[in-house]
Design a protein around this motif. Structure first.
Motif, PDB file in Angstrom:
ATOM      1  N   GLY A 112       0.802  -1.229   0.000  1.00  0.00           N
ATOM      2  CA  GLY A 112       0.000   0.000   0.000  1.00  0.00           C
ATOM      3  C   GLY A 112       0.827   1.266   0.000  1.00  0.00           C
ATOM      4  N   LEU A 113       2.151   1.147   0.217  1.00  0.00           N
ATOM      5  CA  LEU A 113       3.035   2.326   0.182  1.00  0.00           C
ATOM      6  C   LEU A 113       3.899   2.350  -1.078  1.00  0.00           C
ATOM      7  CD1 LEU A 113       4.190   2.354   3.928  1.00  0.00           C
ATOM      8  CD2 LEU A 113       2.428   3.745   2.848  1.00  0.00           C
ATOM      9  N   HIS A 114       3.780   1.326  -1.909  1.00  0.00           N
ATOM     10  CA  HIS A 114       4.613   1.257  -3.122  1.00  0.00           C
ATOM     11  C   HIS A 114       4.392   2.471  -4.014  1.00  0.00           C
ATOM     12  CE1 HIS A 114       5.288  -3.435  -3.163  1.00  0.00           C
ATOM     13  NE2 HIS A 114       5.829  -2.823  -2.126  1.00  0.00           N
ATOM     14  N   TYR A 115       3.107   2.823  -4.221  1.00  0.00           N
ATOM     15  CA  TYR A 115       2.792   3.909  -5.152  1.00  0.00           C
ATOM     16  C   TYR A 115       3.407   5.226  -4.683  1.00  0.00           C
ATOM     17  CZ  TYR A 115       0.117   7.380  -7.745  1.00  0.00           C
ATOM     18  OH  TYR A 115      -0.230   8.450  -8.526  1.00  0.00           O
ATOM     19  N   GLU A 116       3.096   5.589  -3.442  1.00  0.00           N
ATOM     20  CA  GLU A 116       3.572   6.884  -2.924  1.00  0.00           C
ATOM     21  C   GLU A 116       5.096   7.013  -3.022  1.00  0.00           C
ATOM     22  OE1 GLU A 116       2.255   7.748   1.048  1.00  0.00           O
ATOM     23  OE2 GLU A 116       3.829   9.256   1.356  1.00  0.00           O
ATOM     24  N   TRP A 117       5.820   5.984  -2.554  1.00  0.00           N
ATOM     25  CA  TRP A 117       7.273   6.142  -2.481  1.00  0.00           C
ATOM     26  C   TRP A 117       7.951   5.938  -3.831  1.00  0.00           C
ATOM     27  CZ3 TRP A 117       9.456   8.974   0.993  1.00  0.00           C
ATOM     28  CH2 TRP A 117       8.731   9.237   2.157  1.00  0.00           C
ATOM     29  N   THR A 118       7.288   5.247  -4.747  1.00  0.00           N
ATOM     30  CA  THR A 118       7.849   5.137  -6.103  1.00  0.00           C
ATOM     31  C   THR A 118       7.670   6.467  -6.827  1.00  0.00           C
ATOM     32  OG1 THR A 118       7.465   2.769  -6.151  1.00  0.00           O
ATOM     33  CG2 THR A 118       7.706   3.849  -8.280  1.00  0.00           C
ATOM     34  N   MET A 119       6.497   7.077  -6.666  1.00  0.00           N
ATOM     35  CA  MET A 119       6.273   8.382  -7.300  1.00  0.00           C
ATOM     36  C   MET A 119       7.243   9.426  -6.725  1.00  0.00           C
ATOM     37  SD  MET A 119       4.008   8.036  -9.637  1.00  0.00           S
ATOM     38  CE  MET A 119       2.973   9.415 -10.091  1.00  0.00           C
ATOM     39  N   LYS A 120       7.447   9.395  -5.411  1.00  0.00           N
ATOM     40  CA  LYS A 120       8.380  10.353  -4.797  1.00  0.00           C
ATOM     41  C   LYS A 120       9.809  10.101  -5.284  1.00  0.00           C
ATOM     42  CE  LYS A 120       5.925  11.489  -0.522  1.00  0.00           C
ATOM     43  NZ  LYS A 120       5.744  11.154   0.904  1.00  0.00           N
ATOM     44  N   ALA A 121      10.169   8.827  -5.451  1.00  0.00           N
ATOM     45  CA  ALA A 121      11.517   8.500  -5.924  1.00  0.00           C
ATOM     46  C   ALA A 121      11.721   9.011  -7.347  1.00  0.00           C
ATOM     47  CB  ALA A 121      11.745   6.992  -5.857  1.00  0.00           C
ATOM     48  N   LEU A 122      10.711   8.816  -8.178  1.00  0.00           N
ATOM     49  CA  LEU A 122      10.813   9.286  -9.569  1.00  0.00           C
ATOM     50  C   LEU A 122      10.920  10.813  -9.594  1.00  0.00           C
ATOM     51  CD1 LEU A 122       8.150   6.917 -11.217  1.00  0.00           C
ATOM     52  CD2 LEU A 122      10.643   6.789 -11.489  1.00  0.00           C
ATOM     53  N   GLN A 123      10.124  11.443  -8.747  1.00  0.00           N
ATOM     54  CA  GLN A 123      10.169  12.909  -8.647  1.00  0.00           C
ATOM     55  C   GLN A 123      11.580  13.371  -8.268  1.00  0.00           C
ATOM     56  OE1 GLN A 123       8.670  15.399  -9.642  1.00  0.00           O
ATOM     57  NE2 GLN A 123       7.303  16.313  -8.142  1.00  0.00           N
ATOM     58  N   ASN A 174      -1.320  -1.138  -5.390  1.00  0.00           N
ATOM     59  CA  ASN A 174      -2.598  -1.705  -4.933  1.00  0.00           C
ATOM     60  C   ASN A 174      -3.605  -1.823  -6.068  1.00  0.00           C
ATOM     61  OD1 ASN A 174      -1.829  -2.015  -2.305  1.00  0.00           O
ATOM     62  ND2 ASN A 174      -3.387  -0.685  -1.426  1.00  0.00           N
ATOM     63  N   THR A 175      -3.481  -0.956  -7.077  1.00  0.00           N
ATOM     64  CA  THR A 175      -4.464  -0.947  -8.168  1.00  0.00           C
ATOM     65  C   THR A 175      -3.767  -0.779  -9.523  1.00  0.00           C
ATOM     66  OG1 THR A 175      -4.714   1.457  -8.232  1.00  0.00           O
ATOM     67  CG2 THR A 175      -6.099   0.276  -6.638  1.00  0.00           C
ATOM     68  N   PRO A 176      -4.442  -1.190 -10.605  1.00  0.00           N
ATOM     69  CA  PRO A 176      -3.835  -1.000 -11.930  1.00  0.00           C
ATOM     70  C   PRO A 176      -3.667   0.474 -12.290  1.00  0.00           C
ATOM     71  CG  PRO A 176      -5.994  -2.112 -12.105  1.00  0.00           C
ATOM     72  CD  PRO A 176      -5.672  -1.988 -10.659  1.00  0.00           C
ATOM     73  N   GLY A 177      -4.585   1.313 -11.806  1.00  0.00           N
ATOM     74  CA  GLY A 177      -4.491   2.749 -12.102  1.00  0.00           C
ATOM     75  C   GLY A 177      -3.204   3.333 -11.535  1.00  0.00           C
ATOM     76  N   GLU A 178      -2.839   2.920 -10.341  1.00  0.00           N
ATOM     77  CA  GLU A 178      -1.591   3.411  -9.742  1.00  0.00           C
ATOM     78  C   GLU A 178      -0.393   2.971 -10.577  1.00  0.00           C
ATOM     79  OE1 GLU A 178      -3.109   3.297  -5.058  1.00  0.00           O
ATOM     80  OE2 GLU A 178      -1.668   1.825  -5.755  1.00  0.00           O
ATOM     81  N   ALA A 179      -0.420   1.727 -11.025  1.00  0.00           N
ATOM     82  CA  ALA A 179       0.704   1.222 -11.837  1.00  0.00           C
ATOM     83  C   ALA A 179       0.809   2.033 -13.136  1.00  0.00           C
ATOM     84  CB  ALA A 179       0.520  -0.266 -12.133  1.00  0.00           C
ATOM     85  N   GLU A 180      -0.333   2.325 -13.733  1.00  0.00           N
ATOM     86  CA  GLU A 180      -0.321   3.131 -14.975  1.00  0.00           C
ATOM     87  C   GLU A 180       0.326   4.486 -14.730  1.00  0.00           C
ATOM     88  OE1 GLU A 180      -4.225   1.506 -17.392  1.00  0.00           O
ATOM     89  OE2 GLU A 180      -4.418   3.262 -16.118  1.00  0.00           O
ATOM     90  N   ARG A 181      -0.039   5.112 -13.616  1.00  0.00           N
ATOM     91  CA  ARG A 181       0.501   6.454 -13.319  1.00  0.00           C
ATOM     92  C   ARG A 181       2.002   6.394 -13.068  1.00  0.00           C
ATOM     93  NH1 ARG A 181      -4.525   6.646 -10.922  1.00  0.00           N
ATOM     94  NH2 ARG A 181      -3.894   6.504  -8.738  1.00  0.00           N
ATOM     95  N   ILE A 182       2.457   5.338 -12.408  1.00  0.00           N
ATOM     96  CA  ILE A 182       3.908   5.193 -12.166  1.00  0.00           C
ATOM     97  C   ILE A 182       4.664   5.123 -13.497  1.00  0.00           C
ATOM     98  CG2 ILE A 182       5.650   3.477 -11.468  1.00  0.00           C
ATOM     99  CD1 ILE A 182       4.034   3.004  -8.926  1.00  0.00           C
ATOM    100  N   PHE A 183       4.183   4.272 -14.411  1.00  0.00           N
ATOM    101  CA  PHE A 183       4.943   4.085 -15.650  1.00  0.00           C
ATOM    102  C   PHE A 183       4.839   5.310 -16.569  1.00  0.00           C
ATOM    103  CE2 PHE A 183       5.022  -0.162 -13.941  1.00  0.00           C
ATOM    104  CZ  PHE A 183       6.354  -0.486 -14.141  1.00  0.00           C
ATOM    105  N   ALA A 184       3.715   6.018 -16.491  1.00  0.00           N
ATOM    106  CA  ALA A 184       3.604   7.254 -17.281  1.00  0.00           C
ATOM    107  C   ALA A 184       4.603   8.287 -16.749  1.00  0.00           C
ATOM    108  CB  ALA A 184       2.175   7.790 -17.206  1.00  0.00           C
ATOM    109  N   PHE A 185       4.708   8.361 -15.434  1.00  0.00           N
ATOM    110  CA  PHE A 185       5.618   9.347 -14.828  1.00  0.00           C
ATOM    111  C   PHE A 185       7.086   8.965 -15.088  1.00  0.00           C
ATOM    112  CE2 PHE A 185       7.091  11.592 -10.727  1.00  0.00           C
ATOM    113  CZ  PHE A 185       7.138  12.820 -11.368  1.00  0.00           C
ATOM    114  N   ALA A 186       7.381   7.663 -14.999  1.00  0.00           N
ATOM    115  CA  ALA A 186       8.752   7.204 -15.256  1.00  0.00           C
ATOM    116  C   ALA A 186       9.157   7.552 -16.691  1.00  0.00           C
ATOM    117  CB  ALA A 186       8.851   5.699 -15.029  1.00  0.00           C
ATOM    118  N   LYS A 187       8.210   7.391 -17.611  1.00  0.00           N
ATOM    119  CA  LYS A 187       8.499   7.698 -19.023  1.00  0.00           C
ATOM    120  C   LYS A 187       8.795   9.193 -19.172  1.00  0.00           C
ATOM    121  CE  LYS A 187       6.668   6.899 -23.598  1.00  0.00           C
ATOM    122  NZ  LYS A 187       5.470   6.675 -24.392  1.00  0.00           N
TER     123      LYS A 187
END
Ligand SMILES: NC(=O)C1=CN([C@@H]2O[C@H](COP(=O)(O)OP(=O)(O)OC[C@H]3O[C@@H](n4cnc5c(N)ncnc54)[C@H](OP(=O)(O)O)[C@@H]3O)[C@@H](O)[C@H]2O)C=CC1
Ligand SMILES: O=C1OC[C@@H](O)[C@H](O)[C@H]1O
Length: 392
Positions: free
Chosen positions: A105-116, A129-142
């Motif tokens: 449940g903390l993967h999304y927050e800290w991955t987004m912060k790391a990318l930032q 936790n959800t597919p939507g979060e995974a989509e946002r991570i990979f869009a941001f990483a790109k």
């Protein structure tokens, strides 16, 4: 290599020096410097042991919520520095990439912060936790030009790839039914574990279920269209009414051109198999197997999660039966004693360094896996895991 020598070398790997850093200003040579988010139980085996034998990776710092915990961890596992909190890892100039083994449940927050913060991320499974979060991570990483890899370590090992190659070769005809089991006897995972907490993204279908989902999709070579059944057994219905200890579920995959019907995948995951015998005191044997029934034979891999210790790939075809084992890629990279995590770390550092990794799990694949896991939860009646309320 004998099984004993292999077992010894896994835990006492050769420790070559790290890749030298070029004196050229701005040079990108030298090891990928990895910061660890949390003094997680899994980190010593999944990252630190692998980094010891990898010239291209160095774990430079560990951050934990408590400084004392970070310091004790750093001392015990030979990490150079310990800091208080995860932000301190992200703002560390001696960190190129982070390993995120926080609760799901903390993967999304800290991955987004790391990318930032401009860091690449090796992200534990399940990615979010959800597919939507995974989509946002990979869009941001790109957008940031950074690497994110969901740590489905089993897929980097030659054994899983060999099974995949056999199934995809056509030798056994079309895939009809996959059966994937991953279970652990009771006692290994304590009742207060992160895996049993809904707020932290807990549940068997998230934890072990994401593996059996992943390997089923990998071997079917397509995304499921439906979950035919999903039957949960709850861990503690009074305290955590939405957390499954066990889940039995069946995916239906679409038919490809020329197929009458698509394959199914029957999956079982259990975090705490009750014992058997008098008083239930005898522990059950853990299951870690996958089998693929095809129209002209079948193939299976026993122990797809920790194949370096032992595994067997069994094949039955029109030509007869055979058993194979695969610890390396032959002439390619790798050693008999490389764990799944060691192969995975090599791929991660290769990607970060702009080299072609031996294997990769794409963002699309990760999103597909999270979609499939969520379909199971929807079908089970337990519902999706909670979305993070974190916003950048
Ligand atoms: N690839 C693999 O083979 C495996 C992967 N995993 C995955 O790794 C992740 C971590 O698993 P595991 O190492 O068993 O987990 P741990 O129970 O060790 O927890 C990991 C870290 O989470 C931190 N944390 C932050 N907030 C909380 C909180 N509210 N409650 C509890 N812990 C918190 C703790 O950090 P701190 O040190 O700062 O206190 C802790 O060190 C999971 O996503 C899991 O699915 C797990 C096992 C195997
Ligand atoms: O990733 C994992 O692999 C092994 C399991 O025992 C564990 O629960 C899980 O988190």
């Amino acid at each position: 290599m004998s099984i004993l020598l292999r077992a010894w070398t896994i835990f006492h790997p050769p420790t070559p020096g790290k890749t030298p850093i070029s004196p050229e200003p701005g040079s990108k040579t030298g090891p990928v410097r990895i910061g660890l988010l949390g003094a997680a139980n899994i980190a010593p085996i999944a990252l630190l042991l692998s980094a010891r034998s990898c010239p291209d990776a160095e774990v430079t710092v560990v951050g934990a919520r408590s400084l004392q915990k970070a310091q004790a961890f750093a001392k015990r596992h030979g990490v150079g520095r310990a800091v208080q909190g995860y932000e301190a890892v992200l703002s560390d100039p001696e960190v190129d990439a982070v390993y995120n083994p926080l609760p799901n449940g903390l993967h999304y927050e800290w991955t987004m912060k790391a990318l930032q913060a401009g860091k690449h991320v090796l992200l534990e499974k399940p990615a979010t936790n959800t597919p939507g979060e995974a989509e946002r991570i990979f869009a941001f990483a790109k957008e940031k030009g950074l690497v994110v890899l969901e740590a489905f370590h089993y897929q980097f090992h030659p054994a899983a790839q060999r099974l995949h190659a056999i199934v995809s070769s056509g030798e056994l005809g079309r895939v009809q039914k996959i059966t994937a089991h991953l279970t652990a006897p009771s006692g290994f995972i304590k009742p207060d574990d992160i895996r049993f907490q809904y707020a932290l993204g807990g549940g068997a279908a998230m934890d072990m279920g994401c593996y059996v989902t992943s390997i089923s999709r990998y071997l079917a070579g397509r995304e499921p269209v439906e979950v035919i059944k999903a039957e949960p057994v709850l861990q503690d219905p009074g305290r955590e009414p939405l957390v499954d200890r066990r889940m039995e579920f069946t995916y239906l995959f679409p038919a490809l051109e020329g197929e009458e019907r698509g394959p199914t995948a029957e999956c079982v995951c259990d975090l705490s198999l009750p014992g058997w015998g008098p008083g239930g005191l005898l522990p059950r044997w853990p299951e870690m197997s996958v089998r693929v029934l095809c129209e002209a034979g079948e193939a299976g891999l026993n122990n797809f999660v920790m194949p370096v210790f032992f595994h067997s790939i069994s094949v039955r075809s029109a030509k007869g039966r055979r058993t194979e084992r695969a610890f390396t890629f032959g002439k390619g990279e790798g050693e008999q004693w490389w764990t799944t995590y060691r192969y995975q770390l090599q791929a991660f550092v290769d990607k970060v360094k702009g080299r072609e990794p031996q294997h990769w799990i794409t963002g699309e694949d990760t999103v597909g896996n999270m979609r499939a896991v969520q379909m199971v939860y929807e079908k089970s009646g337990l519902g999706a895991r909670p979305e993070s309320d974190f916003e950048l």
